[in-house]
Design an enzyme around this catalytic site. Structure first.
Site, mmCIF file in Angstrom:
data_model
loop_
_atom_site.group_PDB
_atom_site.id
_atom_site.type_symbol
_atom_site.label_atom_id
_atom_site.label_comp_id
_atom_site.label_asym_id
_atom_site.label_seq_id
_atom_site.Cartn_x
_atom_site.Cartn_y
_atom_site.Cartn_z
ATOM 1 N N THR A 121 0.864 -1.185 0.000
ATOM 2 C CA THR A 121 0.000 0.000 0.000
ATOM 3 C C THR A 121 0.899 1.234 0.000
ATOM 4 O O THR A 121 1.616 1.475 0.972
ATOM 5 C CB THR A 121 -0.904 -0.021 1.243
ATOM 6 O OG1 THR A 121 -1.664 -1.233 1.197
ATOM 7 C CG2 THR A 121 -1.835 1.178 1.275
ATOM 8 N N PHE A 155 -6.165 -6.207 -1.573
ATOM 9 C CA PHE A 155 -7.335 -5.949 -0.727
ATOM 10 C C PHE A 155 -7.642 -7.100 0.224
ATOM 11 O O PHE A 155 -8.699 -7.131 0.833
ATOM 12 C CB PHE A 155 -8.565 -5.661 -1.603
ATOM 13 C CG PHE A 155 -8.416 -4.406 -2.423
ATOM 14 C CD1 PHE A 155 -8.721 -3.162 -1.875
ATOM 15 C CD2 PHE A 155 -7.928 -4.457 -3.717
ATOM 16 C CE1 PHE A 155 -8.561 -1.997 -2.613
ATOM 17 C CE2 PHE A 155 -7.765 -3.294 -4.474
ATOM 18 C CZ PHE A 155 -8.078 -2.063 -3.914
ATOM 19 N N LEU A 156 -6.719 -8.075 0.338
ATOM 20 C CA LEU A 156 -7.034 -9.230 1.182
ATOM 21 C C LEU A 156 -7.205 -8.813 2.645
ATOM 22 O O LEU A 156 -6.655 -7.815 3.090
ATOM 23 C CB LEU A 156 -5.952 -10.305 1.060
ATOM 24 C CG LEU A 156 -4.510 -9.997 1.474
ATOM 25 C CD1 LEU A 156 -4.320 -9.997 2.958
ATOM 26 C CD2 LEU A 156 -3.570 -10.997 0.833
ATOM 27 N N LYS A 157 -7.985 -9.637 3.367
ATOM 28 C CA LYS A 157 -8.184 -9.399 4.799
ATOM 29 C C LYS A 157 -7.424 -10.472 5.566
ATOM 30 O O LYS A 157 -7.574 -11.662 5.238
ATOM 31 C CB LYS A 157 -9.674 -9.531 5.183
ATOM 32 C CG LYS A 157 -10.599 -8.583 4.473
ATOM 33 C CD LYS A 157 -12.033 -8.735 4.985
ATOM 34 C CE LYS A 157 -12.756 -9.969 4.458
ATOM 35 N NZ LYS A 157 -12.960 -10.025 3.010
ATOM 36 N N LYS A 210 -6.731 2.067 -3.086
ATOM 37 C CA LYS A 210 -6.467 1.264 -1.877
ATOM 38 C C LYS A 210 -6.689 2.096 -0.607
ATOM 39 O O LYS A 210 -7.338 1.656 0.343
ATOM 40 C CB LYS A 210 -5.036 0.738 -1.933
ATOM 41 C CG LYS A 210 -4.579 0.039 -0.688
ATOM 42 C CD LYS A 210 -5.352 -1.230 -0.425
ATOM 43 C CE LYS A 210 -5.085 -1.745 0.977
ATOM 44 N NZ LYS A 210 -5.843 -2.932 1.311
ATOM 45 N N PHE A 255 -19.814 -4.205 8.425
ATOM 46 C CA PHE A 255 -18.819 -3.270 8.937
ATOM 47 C C PHE A 255 -19.399 -2.112 9.734
ATOM 48 O O PHE A 255 -18.838 -1.020 9.765
ATOM 49 C CB PHE A 255 -17.970 -2.723 7.770
ATOM 50 C CG PHE A 255 -16.521 -3.089 7.936
ATOM 51 C CD1 PHE A 255 -16.114 -4.398 7.752
ATOM 52 C CD2 PHE A 255 -15.579 -2.158 8.330
ATOM 53 C CE1 PHE A 255 -14.796 -4.775 7.946
ATOM 54 C CE2 PHE A 255 -14.254 -2.514 8.535
ATOM 55 C CZ PHE A 255 -13.869 -3.816 8.338
ATOM 56 N N CYS A 266 -3.198 -2.096 8.909
ATOM 57 C CA CYS A 266 -3.624 -1.321 7.742
ATOM 58 C C CYS A 266 -4.428 -0.065 8.068
ATOM 59 O O CYS A 266 -3.995 1.036 7.738
ATOM 60 C CB CYS A 266 -4.415 -2.215 6.790
ATOM 61 S SG CYS A 266 -3.344 -3.460 6.052
ATOM 62 N N LYS A 327 -7.884 -8.692 15.498
ATOM 63 C CA LYS A 327 -9.190 -9.234 15.101
ATOM 64 C C LYS A 327 -9.068 -10.754 15.108
ATOM 65 O O LYS A 327 -7.962 -11.277 15.236
ATOM 66 C CB LYS A 327 -9.604 -8.699 13.730
ATOM 67 C CG LYS A 327 -8.747 -9.197 12.575
ATOM 68 C CD LYS A 327 -9.354 -8.743 11.255
ATOM 69 C CE LYS A 327 -8.545 -9.236 10.086
ATOM 70 N NZ LYS A 327 -9.095 -8.874 8.799
ATOM 71 N N ARG A 334 -0.525 -5.859 15.670
ATOM 72 C CA ARG A 334 -0.118 -4.489 15.350
ATOM 73 C C ARG A 334 -1.283 -3.528 15.640
ATOM 74 O O ARG A 334 -2.388 -3.728 15.162
ATOM 75 C CB ARG A 334 0.320 -4.389 13.879
ATOM 76 C CG ARG A 334 1.678 -5.055 13.643
ATOM 77 C CD ARG A 334 2.115 -4.988 12.208
ATOM 78 N NE ARG A 334 1.506 -6.021 11.384
ATOM 79 C CZ ARG A 334 1.843 -6.265 10.107
ATOM 80 N NH1 ARG A 334 2.784 -5.554 9.528
ATOM 81 N NH2 ARG A 334 1.246 -7.224 9.427
#
Ligand code: NAD
Length: 448
Positions: A121, A155-157, A210, A255, A266, A327, A334
């Site tokens: 990013t 864009f992966l989670k 992004k 969300f 991120c 999460k 982080r």
């Protein structure tokens, strides 16, 4: 196809494993020799569901290899992915030193045409800086080999990274060169079979896309957190409000969960970096500033409730913390909200007994061995002798506990829930007092 990936962290390793899985020959390069040694021994340095199996399978098939040698990497792949970290600099802007170090390495070793793909990013304009750095390194060697720089943000989670990579919502490709776009289309074709998800655009728009995505998601969270504080103060239940607004398709249910703030590698850094980009062009980004401020404040909300409950007296108390990762389904801590809480508890003289299904090694790496942090083997053991349970990460295994057992193990009948996992009535039915986010305290033991 031959693919080189610089950076074997969450993004690089997942990208490498998934591209190898569909038949490409992938070489992953990292500057961390210990990480590469582990990968070459078949050990996976991070926790990501499904990653270990995928890496083992493709290593055994000879399609996925690891090295610290950048020269080997530049020789190997037509596609040279840059997937290294872009941590925040002191002022919050993205630190591009790792990205530009890779560009320099490519310039030092390039011998034939290469496509350099920014997957990290990076702020708008970075592709130009990558190209300049690569050109300068070539010039020092008296070389002028052709190359293209493409922006291909990821864009992966974390926690669902393999699935996100294999079945992406979109594949953004920023390039002005139609031939390069076609080569990337071919590389991504296996992930693009049931409909075309490839979006080709100019490089700057791809770079900004992004940040826009992450800033929008962070905004949704901060909006709900702000609303939760208002709801609580006016005697409303934010969970009812959430359901009420989510039913509007223009808003949607995704969300909009209130909680104890967003963390991770991120959202915090990308919101700050976008803010710095805006400031750099003389624009005052008021919404982004507010999103970040609200999040910072929200990270202290659970601690504030604990402090209030105990009337500021936390010295010598013990707290059971469920969840350390920022999460569920990751070991990544982080900027995790748990860290802010734990550090505040320590500061106030309290001790912590914590359990996380995956993040204990990371917690040890961050905090070392200290007497006021006990990491327990299971969730219930964390409760033994604790003054309260504090939920900080919404792991599935925390969602439906036996509240009677919790009541029996805790020294005091008290639960603080930073993720609104529980139904207040069920918690109260076991005789526990319950504090959550955006809802009035549910007290089973009214104070005299
Ligand atoms: N983690 C995520 O969920 C996610 C999702 C989308 C995008 N991103 C972005 O992708 C980038 C990478 O993120 P990450 O979470 O994978 O980072 P990470 O810290 O997990 O991994 C980065 C890796 O790059 C290596 N590295 C640093 N300099 C190098 C060099 N010169 N050559 C080779 N390797 C080098 C490091 O040793 C490390 O292993 C960041 O820009 C991040 O913002 C991350």
């Amino acid at each position: 196809m031959k693919v080189t990936i610089f950076g074997s962290g969450y993004v690089g390793l997942v990208t490498g494993a998934c591209l190898a899985e569909v038949g490409n020959e992938v070489l992953c390069i990292d500057i961390d020799p210990a990480k590469i040694d582990r990968l070459n021994r078949g050990e996976i340095p991070i926790f990501e569901p499904g990653l270990e199996e995928l890496v083992h399978k493709n290593r055994s098939a000879g399609r996925l290899r690891f090295s610290t040698d950048p020269a080997l990497g530049v020789r190997h792949g037509l596609f040279q992915f840059i997937a290294v970290g872009t941590p925040p600099d002191e002022d919050g802007s993205a630190d591009l030193s790792h990205v530009l170090a890779v560009a320099r390495s490519i310039g030092e070793h390039i011998g034939e045409y290469r496509i350099v793909i920014d997957k990290s990013t990076v702020p708008v304009g970075t592709a130009d800086r990558v190209a300049e750095t690569l050109l300068a390194a070539q010039r020092e060697r008296g070389q002028s080999v052709e190359f293209d720089v493409v922006s291909n943000p990821e864009f992966l989670k974390e926690g669902a990274a393999i699935d996100d990579f294999m079945r992406p919502d979109r594949i953004v490709v920023g390039t002005d060169n139609p031939r390069t776009a076609e080569l990337l289309r071919a590389l991504y074709a296996p992930f693009n079979r049931n409909r075309d998800r490839l979006m080709v655009m100019d490089i700057r728009s791809a770079e900004l896309t992004k940040y826009a995505a992450n800033a929008m998601l962070a905004t949704k969270i901060s909006f709900m957190n702000e609303l939760s504080n208002i709801a609580e103060a006016v005697g409303a239940d934010v969970e009812k409000v959430r359901v009420g607004i989510g039913s509007d398709p223009r808003i949607g249910y995704q969300f909009i969960y209130p909680g104890c703030g967003y963390g991770g590698s991120c959202f915090p850094k990308d919101v700050r970096a976008l803010e710095q980009t805006a400031l750099g062009i003389g624009y005052s980004p008021q919404l982004l500033r507010a999103v970040e401020d609200i999040n910072n404040r929200q990270k202290d909300v659970v601690f504030g409730k604990i402090l209030d409950h105990f009337q500021g007296q936390l010295e010598g108390r013990t707290f059971a913390v469920w969840g350390l990762a920022f999460k569920p389904n990751t070991d990544d801590m982080r900027e995790a909200s748990s860290r802010r809480l734990i550090e505040a508890l320590w500061q106030a003289g309290a001790r912590v007994r914590a359990f996380d299904p995956e993040a204990h090694l990371e917690a040890q790496r961050l905090y070392g061995n200290r007497a006021d942090l006990i990491l327990t083997d299971d969730a219930l053991s964390a409760l033994e002798g604790a003054d309260a349970l504090v939920v900080m990460t919404e792991w599935a295994e925390f969602r439906s506990p036996d509240f009677a057992v919790i009541r029996a193990l805790l020294r005091q009948p008290l639960v603080f829930d930073g993720r609104n996992l529980f139904d207040p009535k069920l918690v109260n039915a076991a005789g526990l007092d319950y504090y959550s986010i955006g809802r009035r305290p549910a007290l089973a033991n009214p104070k005299p």
